[in-house]
Design a protein around this motif. Structure first.
Motif, PDB file in Angstrom:
ATOM      1  N   PRO A 197       0.822  -1.203   0.000  1.00 45.44           N
ATOM      2  CA  PRO A 197       0.000   0.000   0.000  1.00 45.44           C
ATOM      3  C   PRO A 197       0.862   1.261   0.000  1.00 45.44           C
ATOM      4  O   PRO A 197       2.098   1.204   0.063  1.00 45.44           O
ATOM      5  N   ARG A 198       0.202   2.384  -0.036  1.00 37.70           N
ATOM      6  CA  ARG A 198       0.896   3.642   0.196  1.00 37.70           C
ATOM      7  C   ARG A 198       1.136   3.800   1.701  1.00 37.70           C
ATOM      8  O   ARG A 198       0.253   3.489   2.512  1.00 37.70           O
ATOM      9  N   VAL A 199       2.314   4.256   2.070  1.00 38.82           N
ATOM     10  CA  VAL A 199       2.688   4.420   3.475  1.00 38.82           C
ATOM     11  C   VAL A 199       2.857   5.905   3.754  1.00 38.82           C
ATOM     12  O   VAL A 199       3.735   6.555   3.177  1.00 38.82           O
ATOM     13  N   VAL A 200       2.003   6.453   4.601  1.00 36.12           N
ATOM     14  CA  VAL A 200       2.084   7.876   4.959  1.00 36.12           C
ATOM     15  C   VAL A 200       2.404   7.997   6.441  1.00 36.12           C
ATOM     16  O   VAL A 200       2.294   7.034   7.197  1.00 36.12           O
ATOM     17  N   GLY A 201       2.779   9.193   6.854  1.00 33.59           N
ATOM     18  CA  GLY A 201       3.088   9.417   8.255  1.00 33.59           C
ATOM     19  C   GLY A 201       1.835   9.515   9.108  1.00 33.59           C
ATOM     20  O   GLY A 201       0.762   9.882   8.632  1.00 33.59           O
ATOM     21  N   THR A 202       1.969   9.151  10.387  1.00 30.32           N
ATOM     22  CA  THR A 202       0.859   9.347  11.311  1.00 30.32           C
ATOM     23  C   THR A 202       0.577  10.841  11.449  1.00 30.32           C
ATOM     24  O   THR A 202       1.489  11.665  11.312  1.00 30.32           O
ATOM     25  N   PRO A 203      -0.659  11.241  11.702  1.00 30.01           N
ATOM     26  CA  PRO A 203      -0.989  12.666  11.758  1.00 30.01           C
ATOM     27  C   PRO A 203      -0.370  13.360  12.967  1.00 30.01           C
ATOM     28  O   PRO A 203       0.054  12.723  13.925  1.00 30.01           O
ATOM     29  N   HIS A 204      -0.322  14.680  12.869  1.00 24.38           N
ATOM     30  CA  HIS A 204       0.124  15.555  13.960  1.00 24.38           C
ATOM     31  C   HIS A 204       1.578  15.307  14.366  1.00 24.38           C
ATOM     32  O   HIS A 204       1.866  15.020  15.538  1.00 24.38           O
ATOM     33  N   PRO A 205       2.526  15.382  13.409  1.00 26.67           N
ATOM     34  CA  PRO A 205       3.937  15.240  13.787  1.00 26.67           C
ATOM     35  C   PRO A 205       4.356  16.371  14.719  1.00 26.67           C
ATOM     36  O   PRO A 205       3.880  17.511  14.606  1.00 26.67           O
ATOM     37  N   GLN A 206       5.276  16.073  15.628  1.00 27.16           N
ATOM     38  CA  GLN A 206       5.629  17.018  16.683  1.00 27.16           C
ATOM     39  C   GLN A 206       6.853  17.872  16.360  1.00 27.16           C
ATOM     40  O   GLN A 206       7.039  18.923  16.959  1.00 27.16           O
ATOM     41  N   THR A 207       7.722  17.442  15.454  1.00 25.91           N
ATOM     42  CA  THR A 207       8.968  18.159  15.198  1.00 25.91           C
ATOM     43  C   THR A 207       9.078  18.511  13.722  1.00 25.91           C
ATOM     44  O   THR A 207       8.359  17.968  12.869  1.00 25.91           O
ATOM     45  N   TRP A 208      10.024  19.403  13.398  1.00 34.87           N
ATOM     46  CA  TRP A 208      10.183  19.813  12.005  1.00 34.87           C
ATOM     47  C   TRP A 208      10.699  18.669  11.141  1.00 34.87           C
ATOM     48  O   TRP A 208      10.319  18.548   9.971  1.00 34.87           O
ATOM     49  N   ILE A 209      11.517  17.789  11.707  1.00 35.57           N
ATOM     50  CA  ILE A 209      11.995  16.631  10.961  1.00 35.57           C
ATOM     51  C   ILE A 209      10.833  15.685  10.651  1.00 35.57           C
ATOM     52  O   ILE A 209      10.720  15.155   9.542  1.00 35.57           O
ATOM     53  N   ALA A 210       9.968  15.470  11.630  1.00 34.28           N
ATOM     54  CA  ALA A 210       8.809  14.597  11.404  1.00 34.28           C
ATOM     55  C   ALA A 210       7.868  15.212  10.366  1.00 34.28           C
ATOM     56  O   ALA A 210       7.286  14.492   9.540  1.00 34.28           O
TER      57      ALA A 210
END
Length: 484
Positions: A191-204
């Protein structure tokens, strides 16, 4: 000629170019030109081919194999989830595992504890027991590839899913991917793999916009040297009988790339399905993120001996090298000379496509795409794979400073405008360059460790071998099979 299974509806990809009212299709993996016979065109007129008789099944099979069309998961027959075993390799990470297992109710799950030390092991085993999953405890840490193989050896179902513990996926998403196995030639789907919502840092936030494991929004046939040339083992489903050999034992990086390429070499299809989306918890802090990118880079040297044709960081042709040399000279004559070389290349392509309607416009478009691809690859070499050489050039040459500076700025701005932006342009460009430096450093370290620099050497492919400028072939076959 192979026939697609009856009922396997396929849809011509949105990325495919159409000429002559849709009678000529350009695209696929590798790029090719197909002129549809009148009978085949009737099936493709509305972009969808319903495999309902020998003719349409033959056409659907040809479009699938060419990468010009993709199955529609909404029309494929459902597959019962009792046909699937989910294998989760884990080392610690009890909280992440608990989150993952909460979405897999009703699915057989086998958690492989890859040598988690105490007291973390006790907490991990409690999570597994509470979720009703099965547990396979390994006495020592063997790495994710061997841990997955251990779980694969315990599975008895026709299909096996490999899911990392820091993923969020539902049983419904797995069932939608399972539908693709209506194609008997398919070995693996992801599948497509996306990040979990609401990242906490600029790198995330950067990772959420441009993660290595996010392969985009378009379905694709996965093949080396194509637009989607690999898939991450973050989440994959495969046929158990085809995956009998599993991942290469002992590989701790690039084991997923190795698996995909081995399956492709064996003649199986591998498919990327972005209409199914899973979430992945990207790294939040700079140090772990940078080290992981560097670690990924080291895998290139491990892949080079076993997949020499697939590993080159760039695929160039003589005429595109000539264009690049003209432009990199940065002289007054550079643009006219590059245009002249491109014009000759377009003329040669036009001659090969003389039977295709509007072949001049198509030849110009193909050569233009080849020039853009060459510039993109040259930029990637200078900024990513060869960045130490580029850094030395910047210190020694004013011209190199201008050229590499323009590459760095243009690359960053293009990516920033193309992606979902979670950052301001300055921090995005900074993260983009650090991303390249980390990965490129890993490639060099891996090559030094193996004492081989094959993973850093581009491939130069002759026009006769490569076919079209975009790395394809011209196929002209008559009859109802869909091309002439």
């Amino acid at each position: 000629m192979k026939l697609a299974p009856e009922g396997l509806d396929v849809v011509v990809g949105a990325e495919v170019w159409r000429y002559d009212g849709g009678r000529v299709l350009v695209g696929g993996a590798p790029t090719r030109v197909l002129r549809l016979s009148p009978r085949a065109f009737e099936f493709v007129r509305d972009s969808r081919v319903a495999a309902c008789d020998p003719t349409s099944r033959q056409l659907a099979a040809r479009l699938l194999e060419a990468g010009l069309a993709h199955p529609d998961p909404e029309t494929l027959p459902a597959v019962a989830l009792d046909q699937l075993t989910v294998v989760i390799p884990v080392l610690g990470r009890s909280a992440a595992l608990q989150r993952l297992l909460s979405g897999l109710q009703g699915v057989r799950v086998l958690v492989v504890d890859d040598g988690t030390p105490e007291p973390a092991a006790t907490a991990l085993h409690q999570v597994v027991a509470s979720a009703g999953a099965e547990l396979l405890r390994l006495d020592r840490n063997v790495g994710p590839a061997s841990a997955r193989n251990a779980g694969l050896g315990q599975a008895e179902t026709p299909f096996v899913a490999f899911v990392d513990s820091d993923v969020v996926v539902t049983a419904d998403a797995l069932e939608r991917m399972l539908r693709h196995f209506a194609d008997p030639e398919l070995a693996l789907v992801g599948p497509r793999v996306v990040g979990t919502p609401h990242p906490q840092t600029w790198i995330a936030r950067y990772e959420n916009s441009r993660a290595s494991v996010d392969l985009g929004i378009r379905p694709a046939l996965v093949r080396p040297r194509s637009a989607v040339s690999w898939m991450s083992s973050t989440c994959l489903i495969g046929r158990r009988e085809v995956l009998a050999a599993g991942f290469t034992a002992g590989m701790r990086v690039a084991e997923d790339v190795d698996l995909v390429w081995r399956l492709c070499e064996q003649g199986w299809r591998v498919r990327y399905e972005p209409r199914v989306v899973v979430e992945h918890e990207h790294r939040q802090r700079f140090g772990p993120w940078f080290r992981r990118k560097l670690f990924y880079g080291t895998g290139a040297a491990d892949l080079a001996p076993v997949h020499p044709a697939a590993i080159p960081p760039a695929i160039l042709r003589p005429w595109t090298i000539a264009v690049l040399l003209c432009l990199l000279a940065a002289r007054r004559w550079s643009l006219p000379a590059a245009a002249a070389v491109s014009g000759v290349a377009a003329w040669r392509v036009h001659r090969r496509l003389s039977s295709t309607t509007r072949s001049r416009a198509l030849a110009v478009r193909l050569v233009g795409g080849g020039v853009v691809a060459a510039l993109t690859q040259a930029s990637a070499l200078a900024l990513r794979h060869w960045w130490p050489i580029g850094a030395v050039a910047v210190l020694c040459s004013r011209r190199a400073r201008w050229i590499i500076g323009i590459m760095a700025l243009a690359d960053g701005l293009v990516e920033y405008s193309r992606l979902r932006r979670g950052l301001d342009p300055v921090r995005f460009l900074l993260a983009r360059r650090l991303d390249d430096i980390a990965y490129g450093t890993g490639v060099w370290l891996g090559c030094l460790r193996r004492r081989s620099f094959r993973a850093l050497v581009p491939a130069i492919v002759s026009d006769r071998r490569a076919g079209l400028p975009l790395s394809g072939k011209v196929h002209r076959k008559a009859g109802i099979d869909g091309a002439q």
